[in-house]
Design an enzyme around this catalytic site. Structure first.
Site, PDB file in Angstrom:
ATOM      1  N   PHE A   1       0.831  -1.213   0.000  1.00 28.30           N
ATOM      2  CA  PHE A   1       0.000   0.000   0.000  1.00 28.30           C
ATOM      3  C   PHE A   1       0.867   1.267   0.000  1.00 28.30           C
ATOM      4  O   PHE A   1       0.797   2.089  -0.926  1.00 28.30           O
ATOM      5  CB  PHE A   1      -0.926  -0.056   1.224  1.00 28.30           C
ATOM      6  CG  PHE A   1      -1.527   1.250   1.652  1.00 28.30           C
ATOM      7  CD1 PHE A   1      -2.183   2.073   0.740  1.00 28.30           C
ATOM      8  CD2 PHE A   1      -1.452   1.654   2.985  1.00 28.30           C
ATOM      9  CE1 PHE A   1      -2.751   3.288   1.148  1.00 28.30           C
ATOM     10  CE2 PHE A   1      -2.013   2.847   3.402  1.00 28.30           C
ATOM     11  CZ  PHE A   1      -2.660   3.668   2.483  1.00 28.30           C
ATOM     12  N   ILE A   2       1.724   1.416   1.010  1.00 33.73           N
ATOM     13  CA  ILE A   2       2.537   2.639   1.086  1.00 33.73           C
ATOM     14  C   ILE A   2       3.558   2.650  -0.050  1.00 33.73           C
ATOM     15  O   ILE A   2       3.742   3.667  -0.730  1.00 33.73           O
ATOM     16  CB  ILE A   2       3.261   2.733   2.453  1.00 33.73           C
ATOM     17  CG1 ILE A   2       2.243   2.728   3.601  1.00 33.73           C
ATOM     18  CG2 ILE A   2       4.124   3.985   2.520  1.00 33.73           C
ATOM     19  CD1 ILE A   2       2.866   2.659   4.999  1.00 33.73           C
TER      20      ILE A   2
ATOM     21  N   THR B   1       6.220   2.505  13.665  1.00 29.53           N
ATOM     22  CA  THR B   1       4.771   2.557  13.888  1.00 29.53           C
ATOM     23  C   THR B   1       4.431   3.496  15.050  1.00 29.53           C
ATOM     24  O   THR B   1       5.221   3.619  16.000  1.00 29.53           O
ATOM     25  CB  THR B   1       4.220   1.156  14.224  1.00 29.53           C
ATOM     26  OG1 THR B   1       2.859   1.284  14.614  1.00 29.53           O
ATOM     27  CG2 THR B   1       4.978   0.481  15.365  1.00 29.53           C
TER      28      THR B   1
ATOM     29  N   TYR C   1       3.856  -6.718  18.476  1.00 26.30           N
ATOM     30  CA  TYR C   1       4.236  -5.867  17.338  1.00 26.30           C
ATOM     31  C   TYR C   1       4.950  -4.611  17.818  1.00 26.30           C
ATOM     32  O   TYR C   1       6.047  -4.278  17.353  1.00 26.30           O
ATOM     33  CB  TYR C   1       2.966  -5.523  16.564  1.00 26.30           C
ATOM     34  CG  TYR C   1       3.110  -4.523  15.453  1.00 26.30           C
ATOM     35  CD1 TYR C   1       3.818  -4.832  14.289  1.00 26.30           C
ATOM     36  CD2 TYR C   1       2.502  -3.271  15.530  1.00 26.30           C
ATOM     37  CE1 TYR C   1       3.918  -3.914  13.254  1.00 26.30           C
ATOM     38  CE2 TYR C   1       2.585  -2.355  14.500  1.00 26.30           C
ATOM     39  CZ  TYR C   1       3.303  -2.680  13.363  1.00 26.30           C
ATOM     40  OH  TYR C   1       3.388  -1.769  12.332  1.00 26.30           O
TER      41      TYR C   1
ATOM     42  N   LYS D   1       8.842  -3.625  17.082  1.00 21.69           N
ATOM     43  CA  LYS D   1       9.156  -2.377  16.366  1.00 21.69           C
ATOM     44  C   LYS D   1       9.990  -1.443  17.248  1.00 21.69           C
ATOM     45  O   LYS D   1      10.867  -0.741  16.766  1.00 21.69           O
ATOM     46  CB  LYS D   1       7.862  -1.678  15.945  1.00 21.69           C
ATOM     47  CG  LYS D   1       7.144  -2.362  14.785  1.00 21.69           C
ATOM     48  CD  LYS D   1       7.868  -2.055  13.486  1.00 21.69           C
ATOM     49  CE  LYS D   1       6.956  -2.125  12.290  1.00 21.69           C
ATOM     50  NZ  LYS D   1       7.673  -1.827  11.033  1.00 21.69           N
TER      51      LYS D   1
END
Ligand code: UDP
Length: 364
Positions: A15-16, A120, A165, A169
Site C-alpha cells: 500500500f505505502i 509505527t 508488534y 518495532k
C-alpha cells in the site's frame, strides 16, 4: 551534475510502497529499485525506464544485499502490521518486524547506506492519560500528546500479546539508534499514524483472508451489508492520515537528508482525530452519499468485546495524537488532507474495486 541518489524500496508493491514509488517516478528524475513478492498494485508503473523491479522476498538477505549495494538510500516498508495477527501469530510478528529487518540494518551499516525505516505509532502503546480515569475531553495534553523524543513507551503485560508488534518495532528502533551511536549508521524513522488511501488492505473472502484493519472491516460491512462491529464500543481514538500526506513526509525527508538523518518523525494528521464509533457513523453517511442507491438502507452497528473479535491477549491503544513539531521544523512537513476528503477518496477506491464482487455475491 552529479546523478541523484538511487533509491531502493523494500516492499515497493504494498500500500505505502505503491504510492511512494508512483510519486518518486512521476515527480523526480531518480532511479528506483523496487523489491516485493507481488506487483499487482504497481502494474501501472512497471514500464518506467527508471524502475528496476525485482520480484523476490525481501527477507532473502543475500539477494537483497546485492541490490542494497547498488543504492544510496534504502527505504524499508516490510512489516506484518495487522492487529488481528499480533496475538494470534506473535512469533511471526516478532520475526518479520524485528529479526529479519535487523539483518538489513547490519548490511546498511556496513555499506554506509542511509536507511529510512517505517516503524509505527503503536510503539507508544497506551497513553499515560488512559491510567488517570479521566474522559478524553478532560485529559491534559502532556498525558496524551506523543512526542518522538520525550514520551514514555507504555506497553501492557507480556500475556497481552497485542503488544508483540509494538515491542518488536520498538526494539528495532533501539537497534537503529544503537547502530548510529556505536557504528555511525545513517538512519531515519517514520512513525505512521493510521495511513489510509486507495490500495490499502483487503476484503476478506475477495482478495484476502482474516481480519484487516478497521477501515477495510467497515468497508466490508458496508459493501456486503453485514453489521459493523465496534470493538469494546469503539471508544478508542485514532488519527487517520491520508496517504498523499504520508508520502509528502517522505519526500520532505529526501529533500532535507541532513535534517532527517538521526531522527524519528511522527507522521500523522492531528486534525483528523476521531473515535472509532464516530468513524463508523461517518463512514455510513459517506457511503450513502457516494452510493445514493443505498441512501435508504439501514446499516447495523453492533458492539463486540475485544476478546470475542481478536481473541485472547488483545488490548487496545486508547489514543494516538502525534506531536508533529519536529517534522514541521526539521523537514518542513505539514499534512493537508482533512478526514472528509481522506475518507471519501479511500472509500471511493474501495467501491470501484469491490462493488462488483459485492453485487455478484449477493446475486449468487
Ligand atoms: N476496530 C473495530 N472494529 C473493527 C476493526 C477494528 O472497532 O471491525 C477497532 C480496533 O479495536 C481499534 C481500532 O478499530 O480500536 C483501529 O484498529 P485497526 O485494526 O485499524 O489498527 P490499530 O489502529 O489498532 O493499529
Amino acid at each position: 551534475m552529479p546523478a541523484s541518489p538511487k533509491i531502493l524500496i523494500l516492499g515497493a508493491g504494498g500500500f505505502i510502497g505503491s504510492h511512494l514509488l508512483e510519486r518518486i517516478l512521476t515527480t523526480t528524475d531518480r532511479q528506483v529499485i523496487g523489491i516485493d513478492i507481488q506487483s499487482s498494485k504497481i502494474e501501472h508503473l512497471l514500464d518506467s525506464e527508471r524502475l528496476t523491479f525485482a520480484q523476490l522476498n525481501v527477507h532473502d538477505t543475500r539477494a537483497v544485499t546485492e541490490y542494497i549495494e547498488q543504492a544510496d538510500i534504502v527505504i524499508s516498508l516490510v512489516a506484518l502490521c495487522n492487529p488481528a495477527l499480533y496475538n494470534t501469530i506473535p512469533l511471526d510478528v516478532i520475526d518479520i518486524n524485528f529479526n529479519r529487518p535487523y539483518e538489513l540494518v547490519k548490511v546498511c551499516a556496513r555499506m554506509g547506506k542511509w536507511l529510512i525505516h517505517f516503524s509505527t505509532s503503536e510503539i507508544y502503546g497506551r497513553t499515560i492519560a488512559s491510567y488517570t480515569g479521566l474522559s478524553y475531553e478532560e485529559q491534559e495534553p502532556k498525558n496524551y500528546l506523543l512526542n518522538e523524543d520525550e514520551t514514555p513507551l507504555v506497553l501492557g503485560p507480556i500475556s497481552n500479546q497485542r503488544w508483540s508488534y509494538a515491542c518488536a518495532k520498538q526494539l528495532l528502533e533501539r537497534v537503529l539508534y544503537a547502530f548510529a551511536f556505536e557504528k555511525g549508521l545513517q538512519y531515519s524513522v517514520i512513525r505512521p499514524f493510521n495511513f489510509i488511501g486507495p490500495r490499502m488492505d483487503f476484503i476478506p473472502g475477495v482478495d484476502g483472508e482474516g481480519t484487516p484493519r478497521v477501515l477495510a472491516c467497515f468497508m466490508e460491512a458496508l459493501l456486503f451489508h453485514k453489521p459493523i462491529r465496534l470493538v469494546d464500543g469503539g471508544l478508542n481514538r485514532r488519527v487517520f492520515t491520508y496517504i498523499d500526506d504520508a508520502v509528502d513526509a517522505l519526500m520532505c525527508m529526501l529533500r532535507h537528508p541532513d535534517q532527517a538523518k538521526g531522527h524519528a518523525f511522527n507522521v500523522g494528521n492531528v486534525a483528523n482525530e476521531i473515535s472509532i464509533a464516530d468513524l463508523a457513523r461517518k463512514m455510513v453517511a459517506t457511503y450513502k452519499d457516494l452510493r445514493p442507491e443505498f441512501s435508504e438502507c439501514d446499516f447495523e452497528i453492533n458492539v463486540v468485546s475485544g476478546k470475542a473479535f481478536y481473541g485472547e491477549g488483545y488490548e487496545d491503544s486508547d489514543r494516538r495524537v502525534p506531536d508533529i513539531a519536529k517534522a514541521r521544523e526539521l523537514i518542513g512537513w505539514e499534512p493537508k488532507t482533512g478526514l472528509d476528503r481522506a475518507l471519501r477518496n479511500t472509500m471511493r477506491a474501495y467501491i470501484e474495486q469491490y462493488a462488483s464482487a459485492a453485487a455478484c455475491r449477493k446475486a449468487c
